[in-house]
Structure formats: C-alpha cells, structure tokens
Scaffold this motif. Structure first.
Motif, PDB file in Angstrom:
ATOM      1  N   PHE A 119       1.680   0.983  -7.127  1.00  0.00           N
ATOM      2  CA  PHE A 119       1.446   2.279  -6.491  1.00  0.00           C
ATOM      3  C   PHE A 119       1.760   2.221  -4.998  1.00  0.00           C
ATOM      4  CE2 PHE A 119      -1.218   5.412  -4.305  1.00  0.00           C
ATOM      5  CZ  PHE A 119      -0.816   6.569  -4.950  1.00  0.00           C
ATOM      6  N   ALA A 120       1.360   1.135  -4.338  1.00  0.00           N
ATOM      7  CA  ALA A 120       1.648   0.990  -2.913  1.00  0.00           C
ATOM      8  C   ALA A 120       3.149   0.978  -2.663  1.00  0.00           C
ATOM      9  CB  ALA A 120       1.005  -0.287  -2.375  1.00  0.00           C
ATOM     10  N   ASP A 121       3.903   0.318  -3.546  1.00  0.00           N
ATOM     11  CA  ASP A 121       5.351   0.287  -3.381  1.00  0.00           C
ATOM     12  C   ASP A 121       5.965   1.640  -3.718  1.00  0.00           C
ATOM     13  OD1 ASP A 121       7.651  -1.146  -2.617  1.00  0.00           O
ATOM     14  OD2 ASP A 121       8.190  -1.505  -4.696  1.00  0.00           O
ATOM     15  N   PHE A 122       5.378   2.356  -4.667  1.00  0.00           N
ATOM     16  CA  PHE A 122       5.826   3.715  -4.967  1.00  0.00           C
ATOM     17  C   PHE A 122       5.693   4.607  -3.737  1.00  0.00           C
ATOM     18  CE2 PHE A 122       4.302   7.999  -6.131  1.00  0.00           C
ATOM     19  CZ  PHE A 122       5.460   8.515  -6.688  1.00  0.00           C
ATOM     20  N   VAL A 123       4.546   4.532  -3.070  1.00  0.00           N
ATOM     21  CA  VAL A 123       4.326   5.334  -1.860  1.00  0.00           C
ATOM     22  C   VAL A 123       5.320   4.926  -0.776  1.00  0.00           C
ATOM     23  CG1 VAL A 123       2.693   5.822   0.013  1.00  0.00           C
ATOM     24  CG2 VAL A 123       1.903   5.785  -2.379  1.00  0.00           C
ATOM     25  N   ARG A 124       5.561   3.630  -0.625  1.00  0.00           N
ATOM     26  CA  ARG A 124       6.539   3.162   0.373  1.00  0.00           C
ATOM     27  C   ARG A 124       7.907   3.760   0.094  1.00  0.00           C
ATOM     28  NH1 ARG A 124      10.622  -0.355   0.548  1.00  0.00           N
ATOM     29  NH2 ARG A 124      10.276  -1.020  -1.611  1.00  0.00           N
ATOM     30  N   ASN A 125       8.310   3.803  -1.184  1.00  0.00           N
ATOM     31  CA  ASN A 125       9.604   4.373  -1.535  1.00  0.00           C
ATOM     32  C   ASN A 125       9.667   5.868  -1.289  1.00  0.00           C
ATOM     33  OD1 ASN A 125      11.946   2.814  -3.093  1.00  0.00           O
ATOM     34  ND2 ASN A 125      10.043   1.693  -3.413  1.00  0.00           N
ATOM     35  N   VAL A 126       8.597   6.575  -1.643  1.00  0.00           N
ATOM     36  CA  VAL A 126       8.566   8.018  -1.415  1.00  0.00           C
ATOM     37  C   VAL A 126       8.711   8.330   0.070  1.00  0.00           C
ATOM     38  CG1 VAL A 126       7.067  10.046  -1.509  1.00  0.00           C
ATOM     39  CG2 VAL A 126       7.257   8.561  -3.504  1.00  0.00           C
ATOM     40  N   ARG A 127       8.101   7.501   0.920  1.00  0.00           N
ATOM     41  CA  ARG A 127       8.172   7.691   2.373  1.00  0.00           C
ATOM     42  C   ARG A 127       9.430   7.094   2.990  1.00  0.00           C
ATOM     43  NH1 ARG A 127       1.856   6.276   4.026  1.00  0.00           N
ATOM     44  NH2 ARG A 127       0.936   8.184   3.144  1.00  0.00           N
ATOM     45  N   ASN A 128      10.266   6.473   2.140  1.00  0.00           N
ATOM     46  CA  ASN A 128      11.526   5.891   2.596  1.00  0.00           C
ATOM     47  C   ASN A 128      11.308   4.843   3.679  1.00  0.00           C
ATOM     48  OD1 ASN A 128      14.299   5.598   2.408  1.00  0.00           O
ATOM     49  ND2 ASN A 128      14.713   7.133   3.985  1.00  0.00           N
ATOM     50  N   GLN A 129      10.280   4.012   3.486  1.00  0.00           N
ATOM     51  CA  GLN A 129       9.963   2.969   4.456  1.00  0.00           C
ATOM     52  C   GLN A 129      10.589   1.644   4.031  1.00  0.00           C
ATOM     53  OE1 GLN A 129       5.682   3.131   4.283  1.00  0.00           O
ATOM     54  NE2 GLN A 129       5.534   4.618   5.943  1.00  0.00           N
ATOM     55  N   PRO A 130      11.034   0.821   4.975  1.00  0.00           N
ATOM     56  CA  PRO A 130      11.593  -0.491   4.625  1.00  0.00           C
ATOM     57  C   PRO A 130      10.495  -1.428   4.158  1.00  0.00           C
ATOM     58  CG  PRO A 130      11.399  -0.288   7.005  1.00  0.00           C
ATOM     59  CD  PRO A 130      11.043   1.057   6.437  1.00  0.00           C
ATOM     60  N   LEU A 131      10.899  -2.427   3.389  1.00  0.00           N
ATOM     61  CA  LEU A 131       9.958  -3.437   2.920  1.00  0.00           C
ATOM     62  C   LEU A 131       9.954  -4.581   3.918  1.00  0.00           C
ATOM     63  CD1 LEU A 131       8.098  -4.268   0.551  1.00  0.00           C
ATOM     64  CD2 LEU A 131      10.053  -5.477  -0.421  1.00  0.00           C
TER      65      LEU A 131
END
Length: 432
Positions: A320-332
């Motif tokens: 879920f945390a990675d899903f939110v990161r992707n939705v916000r278009n944030q780098p890993l």
C-alpha cells in the motif's frame, strides 16, 4: 498517470549497490521466502488441505506437489522483476497503464478491511480455546493490536526472525502429528500419480492454486529488497531462498493432507468449513492422543494464524505504501525497507487493525463480501498474467527475461487461476 518504465540509467544504478553475495554460507541467508510462505499459509488453507485429505485420502497428494512448483514460479518471477530492473512490482504494474492502479487501489482497500477481521478471528480461535478466561473477540483484538505494534516498531530483520520462529513451531507440530498418525506410505506413494477422483476437480485445482497463494506473494520482492538483495548479483541467492521456502511449504501441506487422510478419511469425519475446522481437528486429536497433543496442536494453530497476521500487516502495508508512492509519482529512494517508515504504511497498519474490529461484532456485510470475493478472485490471475507481460517485455534486461520454462509455468498458473476465478464468481452468482 505517466507511463513509467525502467531506464537503462535506472538499471545501471542498481549495479552500484555495494552488497556482494557471499560465496559460502548461503543457506544462512534464507529468510524472505520463508516469510512469504508462512504468510500465505493461513488457517483457511490448512482446513482446505485437511478437507481434501478427509474426502479423497491420498489421491490428491500430487496436486500439493504441483501447487508448490506453481508458487515457486510465481514468487521467483516477482522477485526477479525487483532484482533485474531495480523497480518494484507496483512500478511494473503502473507501466502497463492506469487500469492496474485503479484495480489494485480498490482491491487493497476492500481486501484489507475484510482480511483484518478474518486474520484476527483466525488467531483468536486457538487462543480462546487455550485460554478461555477471555472472550473470543478480546483475543481477536489483542492479536491485531500486538501484530500492528510489533510491525510498526521493528525493522525487517527482527520481523523475519520472528516469522522463522512461528513457522518453525507450526512446521514441527504438524510434522510430528502427521508421524503420530502412522501414515500408510504405500498409499501415499500412489497419491503422487496424478488422478482426479469423481467430484474432486475443484478441490484439486484449489489445492494447486490456494495454499500459499495470496496478495502477499506480491510482497516477496519487497522482502527480498529489505533483506539487502537489490541487484542481479543476488539472483541465485533469491532462487535458493524461494525454493527452500516452498519445498518446506510442500512438506507442510503434505503433512496436513496425511493428517486428513489418516484421522478423518478412514473414520469418515467431516470438518466444519472455514477456520473452525481446525477446532474440529483438535477434538479428534484430543480423543485419539489425549489433551497434551491437543494443546500442542492449538499452539501450532496459533503460531500459523499469528504468522499470517504479522506477514500481512507488514507485507501488504508495504504494498500500500508503494501504491501511494506511485500515485504521487514519487521516486523510490533508499531501500524498500524505507517504505515501512512512511505515513501510508502506518495508515494501512491502522486500516488492517482498527476498522475491521467492527466486523467482529456486526458480522460481514453481504455486499462488501461479494465485492471482496469478486476482486480477490481476480488477483492471482492478475498477478500471473501481468508477470508474464512484464517479464517478456523490453522493460527487463534480456538476460533476465522469461525463458520457456518460466513462461510455461506462469501460463499454466494463469489458466489455473482463471478457472478458479470463474468458479468463485459462479459460486457467488448461484449463492453456493
């Protein structure tokens, strides 16, 4: 959302990781696969295996073996994407189009709400039987809260060590009980020859596809990364880890089927459906072997159920945390373990633990269960098909793309899960 694909630069950056696999002592590194296997084998899977043994004896033993091979292929593919591209499976799904994010976002919210109550209830069953001075719902709440606190306060390695302890307890208890039943080795060997007894088709497919196969299979790549394995250099270690874990799962599943065949099939004893079927088995064990074996079994039951709570609370919260990161278009940035420090991770821990407690009192709303079942039925076909899509594409360096064996196993598993998906949807339509 913009199309995001791993670039050559991204791939090259992964190769600068300083960690280098050791040349000796590789067995000591085994861990993420055990976490994934322990999480995926829940109380419901144990009951399904017992019921298969109680109805058909050893006839479906071969299906348990095939099921482990399918899970090895799926888990290996998930982790291979992470190691070969330097990206997460959520990045891969996002590159396939926005439809994947819509499906996964809706699914993970509904799944977490319903599973939270399911996981807590499954753990409460053996605890309430062992310690009846507290009511069932109190044990359920305690299990959920303790799981959330433990996951929130500890880093990956502590979490992995705890999971190894729980699966060790579960494994030893089940193997010992299976040996105590004095299994018929001759019949067991004949069960390795593929046969489908009358009325066993869905049980056969369920045994192949169900045990150890949940949304947490998608978490395996994150656990591999959190272990410190983040480049293709670790591919052979990951494959060893994955095979060891699912071979252990296979032995475990075979032991449960032996228990079902020897204790239930010969005596024509019928178990309750769902997690409560394990309490029925506890009564059978008490009558045959006495209260000590009964208590030991309940401890193993509790270990299996609580390991699923810990695994889901950790692994699906990372998804879920990675899903939110992707939705916000944030780098890993940093390691995948950093996702466990994000507000999204903590929110999902809360979502798994607190709101589902309402279902412990009010039951499960019918409409919610229908949606949960429909979305859940699609997840394993979704995972198998998207892995085939991603791992045969130019998103993956040519060296790590699927070969004929991987494509055959993923294709077969996709077909299997589609059949199980259609059966699940048909069951919801006709009300079975």
């Amino acid at each position: 959302m913009a199309d995001v694909r791993p670039s050559e630069k991204t791939y090259q950056n992964t190769l600068t990781d300083d960690s280098i696999p050791p040349k000796t002592g590789r067995w000591k590194l085994v861990g993420p696969g055990i976490v994934a296997a322990a999480t995926g084998v829940g109380a419901g899977d144990l009951v399904a295996t017992l019921i298969a043994g109680s109805r058909f004896g050893y006839a479906l033993l071969w299906a348990a073996v095939i099921g482990c091979i399918v899970k090895i292929a799926l888990a290996e593919s998930t982790a291979r994407w992470h190691l070969a591209t330097g990206q997460t499976i959520l990045d891969g799904w996002r590159s396939l189009g926005p439809w994947t994010s819509w499906y996964f976002g809706i699914y993970i919210i509904i799944w977490g709400f319903v599973y939270g109550a399911t996981g807590m209830s499954a753990t409460a069953l053996p605890l309430a039987a062992l310690f009846p001075f507290l009511p069932f719902w109190v044990w359920a709440m305690i299990a959920g809260i303790l799981g959330a606190i433990f996951v929130a306060l500890n880093r990956y390695q502590v979490f992995e060590d705890a999971m190894k302890i729980f699966i060790g307890i579960m494994f030893v208890v089940v193997i010992v009980i299976a040996i105590m039943t004095l299994p018929n080795l001759g019949e067991a060997v004949t069960g390795l020859v593929p046969t489908i007894p009358e009325g066993s088709l869905i049980y056969t497919l369920g045994l192949i596809g169900g045990v150890g196969g949940t949304i947490t299979m998608a978490s395996y790549g994150y656990w591999v990364n959190a272990k410190g394995w983040r480049t293709p250099r670790w591919m052979s270690i990951m494959r060893l880890d994955n095979r060891v874990a699912y071979i252990m799962t296979g032995v475990f599943v075979i032991a449960m089927l032996v228990i079902g065949a020897e204790l239930l099939y010969t005596a024509q004893i019928t178990l309750s459906s769902g997690d409560r079927g394990l309490l029925d088995l506890d009564e059978v064990l008490r009558e045959r072997f006495g209260p000590v074996v009964s208590v030991i079994f309940l401890i193993g039951f509790a270990a299996a159920a609580f390991s699923s709570i810990l695994g889901v609370w950790h692994g699906v919260s990372i998804l879920f945390a990675d899903f939110v990161r992707n939705v916000r278009n944030q780098p890993l940035s940093g390691t995948r373990d950093d996702l466990s420090k994000t507000p999204a991770f903590k929110f999902y821990l809360f979502w798994l633990t607190i709101p589902p407690m309402a279902l412990l009192w009010f039951g499960r709303p019918f409409q919610l269960i229908i949606i949960y079942g429909a979305l859940g039925a699609f997840f394993m076909p979704f995972l198998a098909l998207t892995l085939m899509w991603l791992l045969n594409s130019k998103r993956v360096p040519a060296e790590w793309r699927n070969g004929w064996l991987s494509n055959t196993l993923l294709g077969a598993s996709a077909a299997l899960f589609i059949i199980l998906c259609l059966n699940e949807i048909w069951g919801m339509i006709v009300g079975e």
